[in-house]
Design a protein around this motif. Sequence first.
Motif, PDB file in Angstrom:
ATOM      1  N   ASP A  33       9.433   6.743  -8.579  1.00 53.97           N
ATOM      2  CA  ASP A  33       9.189   7.411  -7.297  1.00 53.97           C
ATOM      3  C   ASP A  33       8.280   6.575  -6.387  1.00 53.97           C
ATOM      4  O   ASP A  33       8.345   6.651  -5.170  1.00 53.97           O
ATOM      5  CB  ASP A  33       8.603   8.819  -7.508  1.00 53.97           C
ATOM      6  CG  ASP A  33       7.272   8.779  -8.230  1.00 53.97           C
ATOM      7  OD1 ASP A  33       7.101   7.904  -9.106  1.00 53.97           O
ATOM      8  OD2 ASP A  33       6.394   9.610  -7.897  1.00 53.97           O
ATOM      9  N   GLU A  34       7.446   5.758  -7.001  1.00 57.43           N
ATOM     10  CA  GLU A  34       6.606   4.852  -6.200  1.00 57.43           C
ATOM     11  C   GLU A  34       7.491   3.843  -5.458  1.00 57.43           C
ATOM     12  O   GLU A  34       7.269   3.534  -4.289  1.00 57.43           O
ATOM     13  CB  GLU A  34       5.621   4.095  -7.090  1.00 57.43           C
ATOM     14  CG  GLU A  34       4.501   4.980  -7.638  1.00 57.43           C
ATOM     15  CD  GLU A  34       3.498   4.183  -8.474  1.00 57.43           C
ATOM     16  OE1 GLU A  34       2.307   4.493  -8.376  1.00 57.43           O
ATOM     17  OE2 GLU A  34       3.905   3.271  -9.210  1.00 57.43           O
ATOM     18  N   LEU A  35       8.501   3.356  -6.169  1.00 64.01           N
ATOM     19  CA  LEU A  35       9.396   2.376  -5.551  1.00 64.01           C
ATOM     20  C   LEU A  35      10.191   2.994  -4.407  1.00 64.01           C
ATOM     21  O   LEU A  35      10.404   2.370  -3.363  1.00 64.01           O
ATOM     22  CB  LEU A  35      10.361   1.793  -6.590  1.00 64.01           C
ATOM     23  CG  LEU A  35       9.728   0.807  -7.579  1.00 64.01           C
ATOM     24  CD1 LEU A  35      10.739   0.398  -8.637  1.00 64.01           C
ATOM     25  CD2 LEU A  35       9.201  -0.424  -6.853  1.00 64.01           C
ATOM     26  N   THR A  36      10.601   4.245  -4.571  1.00 58.46           N
ATOM     27  CA  THR A  36      11.334   4.927  -3.498  1.00 58.46           C
ATOM     28  C   THR A  36      10.436   5.062  -2.270  1.00 58.46           C
ATOM     29  O   THR A  36      10.842   4.780  -1.140  1.00 58.46           O
ATOM     30  CB  THR A  36      11.764   6.334  -3.953  1.00 58.46           C
ATOM     31  OG1 THR A  36      12.112   6.273  -5.330  1.00 58.46           O
ATOM     32  CG2 THR A  36      12.920   6.846  -3.137  1.00 58.46           C
ATOM     33  N   ASP A  44       0.842  -1.199   0.000  1.00 54.46           N
ATOM     34  CA  ASP A  44       0.000   0.000   0.000  1.00 54.46           C
ATOM     35  C   ASP A  44       0.879   1.252   0.000  1.00 54.46           C
ATOM     36  O   ASP A  44       1.611   1.508   0.960  1.00 54.46           O
ATOM     37  CB  ASP A  44      -0.868  -0.053   1.272  1.00 54.46           C
ATOM     38  CG  ASP A  44      -1.858   1.086   1.343  1.00 54.46           C
ATOM     39  OD1 ASP A  44      -1.693   2.080   0.603  1.00 54.46           O
ATOM     40  OD2 ASP A  44      -2.795   0.977   2.151  1.00 54.46           O
ATOM     41  N   ILE A  45       0.821   2.040  -1.082  1.00 51.89           N
ATOM     42  CA  ILE A  45       1.623   3.270  -1.098  1.00 51.89           C
ATOM     43  C   ILE A  45       0.725   4.512  -1.176  1.00 51.89           C
ATOM     44  O   ILE A  45       1.104   5.539  -1.713  1.00 51.89           O
ATOM     45  CB  ILE A  45       2.628   3.273  -2.284  1.00 51.89           C
ATOM     46  CG1 ILE A  45       1.908   2.921  -3.590  1.00 51.89           C
ATOM     47  CG2 ILE A  45       3.778   2.329  -2.023  1.00 51.89           C
ATOM     48  CD1 ILE A  45       2.656   3.382  -4.824  1.00 51.89           C
ATOM     49  N   SER A  79      -2.338   3.869  -4.469  1.00 49.72           N
ATOM     50  CA  SER A  79      -2.132   2.662  -5.276  1.00 49.72           C
ATOM     51  C   SER A  79      -1.477   1.561  -4.454  1.00 49.72           C
ATOM     52  O   SER A  79      -0.964   1.807  -3.353  1.00 49.72           O
ATOM     53  CB  SER A  79      -1.204   2.971  -6.450  1.00 49.72           C
ATOM     54  OG  SER A  79      -1.793   3.866  -7.339  1.00 49.72           O
ATOM     55  N   TYR A  80      -1.532   0.367  -5.006  1.00 49.36           N
ATOM     56  CA  TYR A  80      -0.738  -0.733  -4.467  1.00 49.36           C
ATOM     57  C   TYR A  80       0.372  -1.050  -5.468  1.00 49.36           C
ATOM     58  O   TYR A  80       0.132  -1.082  -6.672  1.00 49.36           O
ATOM     59  CB  TYR A  80      -1.573  -1.998  -4.310  1.00 49.36           C
ATOM     60  CG  TYR A  80      -2.627  -1.913  -3.244  1.00 49.36           C
ATOM     61  CD1 TYR A  80      -2.287  -1.952  -1.899  1.00 49.36           C
ATOM     62  CD2 TYR A  80      -3.976  -1.802  -3.583  1.00 49.36           C
ATOM     63  CE1 TYR A  80      -3.256  -1.873  -0.914  1.00 49.36           C
ATOM     64  CE2 TYR A  80      -4.955  -1.729  -2.606  1.00 49.36           C
ATOM     65  CZ  TYR A  80      -4.594  -1.761  -1.271  1.00 49.36           C
ATOM     66  OH  TYR A  80      -5.550  -1.682  -0.298  1.00 49.36           O
ATOM     67  N   ILE A  81       1.577  -1.272  -4.971  1.00 46.76           N
ATOM     68  CA  ILE A  81       2.616  -1.836  -5.820  1.00 46.76           C
ATOM     69  C   ILE A  81       2.459  -3.348  -5.726  1.00 46.76           C
ATOM     70  O   ILE A  81       2.267  -3.895  -4.643  1.00 46.76           O
ATOM     71  CB  ILE A  81       4.024  -1.404  -5.353  1.00 46.76           C
ATOM     72  CG1 ILE A  81       4.192   0.083  -5.617  1.00 46.76           C
ATOM     73  CG2 ILE A  81       5.103  -2.235  -6.046  1.00 46.76           C
ATOM     74  CD1 ILE A  81       5.538   0.632  -5.239  1.00 46.76           C
ATOM     75  N   VAL A  82       2.505  -4.018  -6.866  1.00 47.24           N
ATOM     76  CA  VAL A  82       2.339  -5.464  -6.896  1.00 47.24           C
ATOM     77  C   VAL A  82       3.704  -6.095  -7.134  1.00 47.24           C
ATOM     78  O   VAL A  82       4.280  -5.944  -8.210  1.00 47.24           O
ATOM     79  CB  VAL A  82       1.365  -5.874  -8.019  1.00 47.24           C
ATOM     80  CG1 VAL A  82       1.170  -7.387  -8.021  1.00 47.24           C
ATOM     81  CG2 VAL A  82       0.029  -5.156  -7.868  1.00 47.24           C
ATOM     82  N   GLN A  83       4.217  -6.747  -6.122  1.00 49.88           N
ATOM     83  CA  GLN A  83       5.514  -7.393  -6.262  1.00 49.88           C
ATOM     84  C   GLN A  83       5.292  -8.821  -6.755  1.00 49.88           C
ATOM     85  O   GLN A  83       4.536  -9.590  -6.157  1.00 49.88           O
ATOM     86  CB  GLN A  83       6.230  -7.390  -4.911  1.00 49.88           C
ATOM     87  CG  GLN A  83       7.667  -7.830  -4.998  1.00 49.88           C
ATOM     88  CD  GLN A  83       8.356  -7.761  -3.632  1.00 49.88           C
ATOM     89  OE1 GLN A  83       7.918  -7.031  -2.738  1.00 49.88           O
ATOM     90  NE2 GLN A  83       9.425  -8.519  -3.476  1.00 49.88           N
TER      91      GLN A  83
END
Lengths: 279, 317, 339
Positions: free
Chosen positions: C190-193, C161-162, C165-169
């Motif tokens: 920037d989402e990953l950071t 949860d960012i 949005s959600y980052i899907v790994q």
Amino acid sequence: MKNLYLPIPMKVEKNLIETEDRNIKTLTLSFLNKRDEESFGFMPGQFAELSVLGAGEAPFGIASSPMYKKHLDFSISLAGLVTTELHNLDPGDTVGMRGPLGNGYPIDMLQNKNVLIIGGGFGFSTLRAFTSFMLHPENRKQYEDISVVYGARNPGLLLYRNELSEWEKRNDVQLHVTVDKGDENWEGRTGVVPVIVKELRVDTENTVALVCGPPVMIKFTLPVLAELGFAPEQVYLSLEMKMKCGIGKCGRCNIGSKYVCTDGPVFSLAQLNLLPQEY
Amino acid sequence: MTDVSSKIREEARKLLKNGEVDVIIGFEKGSIPFSATPCFVRNEADTDKLIWNEYCGNNLARYLSEVRGKAGIIAKGCDTRAIVELIKEKQIQRERISIIGVPCEGMLDRKRIMMSCQRKDKTGIEDQDGQLLTRGDSLNTAVKKDEFLYPACHVCTNRNPVMYDVLIGNTIEERKTDDFADVTEFDEKHSEERWAYITDEIGRCIRCYACRNACPLCYCKECFVDSTQPQWVGKTTEQSDTLSFHIMRSIHLAGRCIECGACERACPVLVDIRILNRKMSADVKNLFGYKTGLDIDQPAPLSIFKPDDSEEFMLDV
Amino acid sequence: MDYKSIRKSEITEFLDNLIKEYVIFAPIEKDDIVLYGRIKSGNEVILDYSNSVNSPKEAVIPQLETLISCKTDKDITCVKEHLDEQEQFLLFGARPCDARSLLFLDKVFSDEECKDIYYVNRRNAVTIISLGCTLPQETCFCTTTGGGPFSTDGSDLLFIDIGDSYIVQIITEKGAELVEKLDLRKTQDDELTGMDMLIKKSRASIEPEIELDKLKDKLDRSFEGSAWEILAEKCLSCGICTYLCPACHCFDIVDEERKCEVERIRLWDSCQFPHFTMQTSGFNPRPTYKERYRQRIMHKFSYCIDNYGMVGCVGCGRCVTQCPVNLDIRQVLTSFYGK
């Protein structure tokens, strides 16, 4: 993948009353399917889950020798729901069997050794299987001296009488049958198992003792064996615990990290000494 | 509250010092927020652990029939009512227990408090001056503690201990009448609606038996539900089995349940178990004019027979 | 490591698409509590929750399942195996601790020498999309047991949860295949950071407190002794801790008559119940709460290491939250660890 919970269908050949109090019966079962019979192999000391659908399953030691492949014997002491149903079976009825389960007696390490069998009451069943196995013409020469001490509370409670009298006649096995208390017809030995064991004055060198019986017999026999000079590695016990699955998953028969159903039921005293005293 | 705690410690210390008891059963601070936890104190030094607050919800009488030796117990109204029943049923002896009675204004439901702040827009909850303050990214809300009272505490009629050796603090005002409004309201519903409610509630049951094991009156050495010969109740979590368990249990508690709500507090899935027991209590009151846990000399109505007992169930032939 | 992103507002649609192919198990709210259950529509799912009251183990070891059955009483020759083909199962929104518990259950039920066919069938049909924990609770201790709030153990995909949005790994092949089918957007740098910072912050909030090897050693030396009696004195011997635990797996097998058939069913059982080990003779090797509670702790933190090389606890904290008498497993472990 095999379904480990699926019982093998068996047919009841005999359901013999063993004891005068009618509390113990010996079920003789045969395989309903040839294929099951052919693929089934076991070692003395292993057990199986017998099941009557509607009543449930319970574990019993296989009381017959694997040298006799067609039939399996199970001695059943009347105690609960399943055993009641098993006692009520008649020849021709069907019954389920899951097995063989557990490890069995340490046959490999017993080669060329003297074997001392010590059994009490109902606990004699798998020891009977093993004795019968050793005395089979094909196997006898693999063992040195064989002694059997078997005790029951009274003469009426002795199991496998026919077989005992056959063994009595043989000169390649020393049989010591004893009862705690005799009756007017009893001509044999009287006295509890540990006392008889003590009197045997066995040479512990190259001897292994296999013990199975009620807790009180085990409690008093183990110190006698120690006194006679048996090292913990020379004493094996077959244990009993409440079981359900028989395959090490349901979680109730463990002693420490060992499961009686898969790591046992036969343990050396040396192994047991490393485990917690919770049995 | 702290004043009550220190008085409890003092009494406990006295009892242990004089050798009047071997153990004090009370509460100590819990390991998680908004909690207190049962504790067993066996020496004077440890009495400092004892506390009293609005999270002392467990019914400690539950431990009395098992604990070894003479026991002192910190008891709320409901705990003492359980003690009365246990003495009546010969599970414990009055002379072997010392009761440190504490009036109780109701206990708070820890789980509901925690749940109220667990959704992510809220980050925590704090106890501030008698109010619970919920903190969050967007809002701070104050909630009155009363809103988190256990349901059983809302209708409690014995906030003061009914039996004690020492009373800590002053008695508080009791509710005047037995309030079975909840039962009446439930009774008035259509049978289908009642069935739907009960089956829905009990449908969540996972058969962990926490309700039974938390209950001070469920002391049977072998519960009917564990019996295998005969097996009275199936072991599954299907409706017929779970319902049988709860209904049979509530009938076994008829005229014995002291309405502490320990069953409901213990339930992990918040089943309204109490509705069955409340109904039983209302029936016992209406049929026999009896209320449990008040008087050790008053026999339980279902353990005796009187010629004028209600026999509505008898059919006229 | 491969990443994709999905907007929170798209989650319902995402699930509604998947529901055509999968039976979806997810956290839902029922009567004030969050429970794992089967969803019929994507909008039922609750993702801003700490953890569910029950664990999702139900997906692989249901509380109740029929193993075999028979039409007529006692006739063992016409037994039917209940091994129906499994529908594809999606566990959505499981916490990383719960996803990790399946790896443990695999060791018990799926070990090479002795596979449990009922378990294996279910397990093979399960895909797990877990949800990382940005806000671990006070009762969480996953890092102590070898996991972590963003542990990927056991998950096929991990959602993080960012904010909007959600980052899907993407963790496994199975996960990658599932993502292929869906139209997820590319993750921005920037989402990953932002994600890295969140992960760091969350991890820092639950530092491990115990070394498991040392703990085992101390437990093994503490089997005897009065500590257990004192620790567990308040235990009610109920089954809450075991039934809600994602790693507890002990079961009973009983025969019941249901729907005109005799069925052999398997159901959850608990080492905390006196009858668990009670023999027909009346002898019970674990007669009191002391032996039973000791068994629970020793099983998880000693015997499981011997047998499976992994502790039987994932630190989800359910037993801590739900114990009616606040018997806190963390305190129990610490008390032995400190010795």
